[in-house]
Scaffold this active site. Structure first.
Site, PDB file in Angstrom:
ATOM      1  N   SER A  17    -102.378  -6.493 -62.869  1.00  0.00           N
ATOM      2  CA  SER A  17    -103.285  -7.368 -62.110  1.00  0.00           C
ATOM      3  C   SER A  17    -104.320  -8.049 -63.013  1.00  0.00           C
ATOM      4  O   SER A  17    -104.558  -9.256 -62.856  1.00  0.00           O
ATOM      5  CB  SER A  17    -103.991  -6.577 -61.003  1.00  0.00           C
ATOM      6  OG  SER A  17    -103.053  -6.224 -60.026  1.00  0.00           O
ATOM      7  N   THR A  60    -105.759   0.112 -55.843  1.00  0.00           N
ATOM      8  CA  THR A  60    -104.386   0.599 -55.882  1.00  0.00           C
ATOM      9  C   THR A  60    -104.363   2.107 -55.665  1.00  0.00           C
ATOM     10  O   THR A  60    -105.397   2.723 -55.364  1.00  0.00           O
ATOM     11  CB  THR A  60    -103.684   0.145 -57.187  1.00  0.00           C
ATOM     12  OG1 THR A  60    -102.301   0.485 -57.082  1.00  0.00           O
ATOM     13  CG2 THR A  60    -104.268   0.774 -58.437  1.00  0.00           C
ATOM     14  N   LYS A  64    -106.456   3.411 -51.392  1.00  0.00           N
ATOM     15  CA  LYS A  64    -106.481   2.352 -50.375  1.00  0.00           C
ATOM     16  C   LYS A  64    -107.109   2.824 -49.054  1.00  0.00           C
ATOM     17  O   LYS A  64    -107.709   2.042 -48.326  1.00  0.00           O
ATOM     18  CB  LYS A  64    -105.070   1.809 -50.139  1.00  0.00           C
ATOM     19  CG  LYS A  64    -104.556   1.036 -51.356  1.00  0.00           C
ATOM     20  CD  LYS A  64    -103.159   0.498 -51.169  1.00  0.00           C
ATOM     21  CE  LYS A  64    -102.647  -0.046 -52.503  1.00  0.00           C
ATOM     22  NZ  LYS A  64    -101.299  -0.589 -52.421  1.00  0.00           N
ATOM     23  N   ASN A  85    -106.465  -3.110 -49.700  1.00  0.00           N
ATOM     24  CA  ASN A  85    -106.190  -3.284 -51.136  1.00  0.00           C
ATOM     25  C   ASN A  85    -107.022  -4.414 -51.752  1.00  0.00           C
ATOM     26  O   ASN A  85    -106.901  -4.678 -52.937  1.00  0.00           O
ATOM     27  CB  ASN A  85    -104.693  -3.534 -51.393  1.00  0.00           C
ATOM     28  CG  ASN A  85    -104.306  -4.963 -51.083  1.00  0.00           C
ATOM     29  OD1 ASN A  85    -104.818  -5.556 -50.133  1.00  0.00           O
ATOM     30  ND2 ASN A  85    -103.438  -5.526 -51.884  1.00  0.00           N
ATOM     31  N   ALA A 122     -92.058   6.770 -46.669  1.00  0.00           N
ATOM     32  CA  ALA A 122     -93.046   6.781 -45.584  1.00  0.00           C
ATOM     33  C   ALA A 122     -94.462   6.909 -46.147  1.00  0.00           C
ATOM     34  O   ALA A 122     -95.336   7.496 -45.530  1.00  0.00           O
ATOM     35  CB  ALA A 122     -92.734   7.940 -44.628  1.00  0.00           C
ATOM     36  N   GLY A 123     -94.668   6.338 -47.321  1.00  0.00           N
ATOM     37  CA  GLY A 123     -95.993   6.378 -47.941  1.00  0.00           C
ATOM     38  C   GLY A 123     -96.853   5.209 -47.493  1.00  0.00           C
ATOM     39  O   GLY A 123     -96.561   4.549 -46.481  1.00  0.00           O
ATOM     40  N   GLY A 124     -97.910   4.959 -48.257  1.00  0.00           N
ATOM     41  CA  GLY A 124     -98.890   3.926 -47.900  1.00  0.00           C
ATOM     42  C   GLY A 124     -98.267   2.542 -47.797  1.00  0.00           C
ATOM     43  O   GLY A 124     -98.558   1.787 -46.848  1.00  0.00           O
ATOM     44  N   TYR A 209     -91.441  -2.846 -59.560  1.00  0.00           N
ATOM     45  CA  TYR A 209     -91.229  -4.119 -60.255  1.00  0.00           C
ATOM     46  C   TYR A 209     -90.959  -3.925 -61.749  1.00  0.00           C
ATOM     47  O   TYR A 209     -91.253  -2.895 -62.315  1.00  0.00           O
ATOM     48  CB  TYR A 209     -92.401  -5.082 -60.028  1.00  0.00           C
ATOM     49  CG  TYR A 209     -93.764  -4.569 -60.410  1.00  0.00           C
ATOM     50  CD1 TYR A 209     -94.575  -3.964 -59.460  1.00  0.00           C
ATOM     51  CD2 TYR A 209     -94.245  -4.699 -61.713  1.00  0.00           C
ATOM     52  CE1 TYR A 209     -95.822  -3.498 -59.795  1.00  0.00           C
ATOM     53  CE2 TYR A 209     -95.506  -4.237 -62.049  1.00  0.00           C
ATOM     54  CZ  TYR A 209     -96.292  -3.636 -61.089  1.00  0.00           C
ATOM     55  OH  TYR A 209     -97.524  -3.168 -61.428  1.00  0.00           O
ATOM     56  N   GLY A 229     -89.748  -5.758 -56.978  1.00  0.00           N
ATOM     57  CA  GLY A 229     -91.070  -5.905 -56.362  1.00  0.00           C
ATOM     58  C   GLY A 229     -91.978  -6.924 -57.021  1.00  0.00           C
ATOM     59  O   GLY A 229     -93.159  -7.012 -56.662  1.00  0.00           O
TER      60      GLY A 229
END
Ligand code: NDP
Length: 265
Positions: A17, A60, A64, A85, A122-124, A209, A229
């Site tokens: 980022s 991140t 979050k 985020n 099934a995460g964030g 990614y 990603g």
């Protein structure tokens, strides 16, 4: 006045980022910079934000939900997702957004022939994507290794499966939101099951990614259209950039510079 932006996380050293935001800031000749801050305690986000006079930040893993709790006002889809985020400071108050979910949607919205989607994990990020895609009228099913993380999705009314009882193989698109394949060469579910799912599917996306994961390699081998990603990362960053600078710059320009930046990594 030089404005400061940053990403909070732990770990945060791997994040690209700072690269994509700084490249875009420089290309648009803005007097600002974007750095990274590793935190040990998510409860410190607010204190750091004000102490360092930060204007805007991305958040991140694993903060979050802390970011959601620390904001004075929650905007848009972040209210439903309950995770933030992107934070911006305005008149001494913190406003929280979620750009992960609409960022993901940008990457698939032009594909016309998808209705039924299987999300593995099934995460964030699975929460964000599933809530947003359901609002866009996709039919969402969740499959996860552990049962306990499925409780949230059951409460939200999603069809859910764990590895024990999975028996459905009829999806247009499969999205891997687990971290399986990130630092290792493993599949997010048993290879035989994946092959059965792929036999009836057209598209596979992995939100990891800059890497062809075993999941994506297998999908490609079975003639599915695949995507990693990277686009999601860029689109969530574009939306965050627009929020940081109050929609002052053209989206096409931000997009152009961010894709340029990622191509040099
Ligand atoms: P979480 O920690 O919240 O969730 C992780 C999920 O992965 C859980 O469902 C967990 O299942 C599952 N999982 C982990 N290891 C395995 C394994 N070996 N086999 C099967 N399932 C496994 O993570 P996030 O949702 O925050 O992030 C997930 C991934 O998405 C990360 O790799 C992250 O880098 C990537 N990401 C990419 C973005 C982008 O812009 N491209 C944005 C955000 C995240 P269980 O419940 O059984 O433990």
């Amino acid at each position: 006045m030089n404005k400061l932006f940053n990403i909070f996380g732990n770990p945060v050293s791997h994040s690209i980022s700072p690269l994509i935001h700084n490249y875009t800031i420089k290309s648009l000749d803005i007097d600002a910079c974007y750095t990274r801050i590793k935190l040990n305690d998510g409860a410190k986000i607010r204190e750091k934000f004000f102490d360092l006079n930060i204007t805007g930040a991305n958040i991140t893993v694993p903060f979050k939900e802390d970011a959601y709790r620390t904001c004075d006002e929650i905007c848009g889809i972040a209210k439903d997702i309950k995770a933030v985020n992107t934070i911006i400071k305005k008149k001494g108050k913190l406003f929280g957004y979620n750009t992960d979910a609409p960022g993901f949607y940008e990457t698939i919205k032009d594909i016309k022939d998808i209705k039924k989607i299987l999300i593995i994990g099934a995460g964030g990020t699975a929460r964000a994507i599933s809530i947003y895609l359901r609002k866009k009228s996709y039919n969402i099913t969740i499959l996860n290794r552990s049962k306990h993380r499925l409780k949230y999705f059951e409460k939200e009314g999603f069809v859910t499966y764990s590895w024990d009882n999975f028996n459905k193989y009829d999806f247009d698109m499969i999205i891997n939101t687990t971290s399986a394949g990130l630092k290792d060469e493993i599949f997010p579910i048993d290879e035989k099951i994946l092959l059965k799912i792929f036999a009836n599917s057209k598209y596979a996306i992995d939100i990891i990614y800059n890497k062809q994961t075993p999941f994506l390699k297998l999908a490609k081998k079975n003639n599915l259209s695949v995507k990693d990603g990277k686009d999601m990362l860029i689109f969530q960053a574009i939306l965050a950039f627009e929020i940081f600078f109050d929609f002052k710059y053209k989206k096409e320009d931000i997009e152009k510079y961010m894709f340029e930046a990622i191509s040099i990594v």
